[in-house]
Design an enzyme around this catalytic site. Structure first.
Site, PDB file in Angstrom:
ATOM      1  N   VAL A   1      19.068 -34.362 -20.770  1.00  0.00           N
ATOM      2  CA  VAL A   1      18.064 -35.425 -20.831  1.00  0.00           C
ATOM      3  C   VAL A   1      16.981 -34.976 -21.805  1.00  0.00           C
ATOM      4  CG1 VAL A   1      16.373 -36.781 -19.534  1.00  0.00           C
ATOM      5  CG2 VAL A   1      18.529 -36.106 -18.442  1.00  0.00           C
ATOM      6  N   CYS A   2      16.518 -35.905 -22.626  1.00  0.00           N
ATOM      7  CA  CYS A   2      15.398 -35.659 -23.534  1.00  0.00           C
ATOM      8  C   CYS A   2      15.718 -34.492 -24.468  1.00  0.00           C
ATOM      9  CB  CYS A   2      14.130 -35.418 -22.705  1.00  0.00           C
ATOM     10  SG  CYS A   2      12.577 -35.515 -23.613  1.00  0.00           S
ATOM     11  N   SER A   3      14.789 -33.565 -24.654  1.00  0.00           N
ATOM     12  CA  SER A   3      15.009 -32.448 -25.574  1.00  0.00           C
ATOM     13  C   SER A   3      15.922 -31.387 -24.991  1.00  0.00           C
ATOM     14  CB  SER A   3      13.671 -31.825 -25.992  1.00  0.00           C
ATOM     15  OG  SER A   3      12.957 -31.357 -24.865  1.00  0.00           O
TER      16      SER A   3
END
Length: 227
Positions: A98-100
């Site tokens: 998720v995300c970075s």
């Protein structure tokens, strides 16, 4: 299904707790929160998270999820965590982020030649590791499933449930959690005013600081290992 969420200092807790709330209710799921040690890990909002397993003693998982956060750049240069991810990858049915968190997978060399999601303000780092940034909420590429920024993790988790158990199970969990978000303008760069996008870019750049150099160092090391 054995599911592991990676914990590390200064992660964004919603990257983890959003999908964890969904995936932990998936039929047959057993969830661990894995870190280098069993000491509490501090998230970026001051909420401490308690690991349930260590990298060394975790065993093989079926699904791994790596959350993002400003602490990701340090993890991208941590040999113990990167080696754990590389060791888990062959036996995992699914490797997710998720995300970075996708940048951590990329730093481990797992996204070379693949499309991957990431927070829109961090996605430009993915090509440094041989990956292609896809500005989508959930990206499937083989057994790799990567989500966009922060709240994307919730939608990503429901996509995983639907993929593994069908739409009825996903709908059941969605109703149980009363998840019916109201889409509002401004939640993506495409729908936000240009001045707001510029403001977020500035704030992100300020918070990146030394982390930019850390991520570029991780990319240089990986490219050196591949050459």
């Amino acid at each position: 299904m054995r599911i592991a969420f990676l914990l590390y200092d200064n992660l964004t807790q919603l990257d983890l707790t959003g999908p964890a709330q969904v995936l932990s209710r998936m039929p047959g799921a057993r969830v661990d929160y894995v870190a280098a040690a069993l000491a509490p890990v501090m998230s970026d909002c001051g909420l401490a998270l308690v690991p349930t397993a260590t990298l060394a003693g975790s065993g093989q998982y079926d699904l791994i999820c790596v959350p993002g956060g400003y602490g990701c750049s340090a993890v991208m240069n941590d040999p113990e965590t990167l080696d754990w991810l590389r060791g888990q990858a062959p036996g995992c049915a699914w490797i997710t982020s998720v995300c970075s968190g996708s940048l951590i997978l990329a730093a481990a060399g797992l996204l070379d030649g693949r499309r991957a999601g990431c927070h829109w303000a961090w996605g430009d780092y993915l090509p440094l590791f041989g990956a292609e940034f896809a500005a989508e909420r959930t990206v499937f590429d083989g057994k790799f499933i990567t989500a966009g920024g922060v709240t994307s993790g919730i939608d990503f988790a429901f996509r995983v449930v639907e993929h593994l158990h069908g739409p009825d199970v996903a709908a059941t969990l969605r109703l149980a959690l009363e998840y019916d978000p109201e889409r509002r303008p401004g939640g993506t760069p495409a729908t936000a005013r240009a001045d707001i996008v510029a403001n977020v870019r500035t704030l992100t750049a300020q918070r990146l600081g030394h982390r930019d150099a850390e991520m570029r160092a991780a990319a240089a090391r990986l490219m050196g290992e591949k050459s």
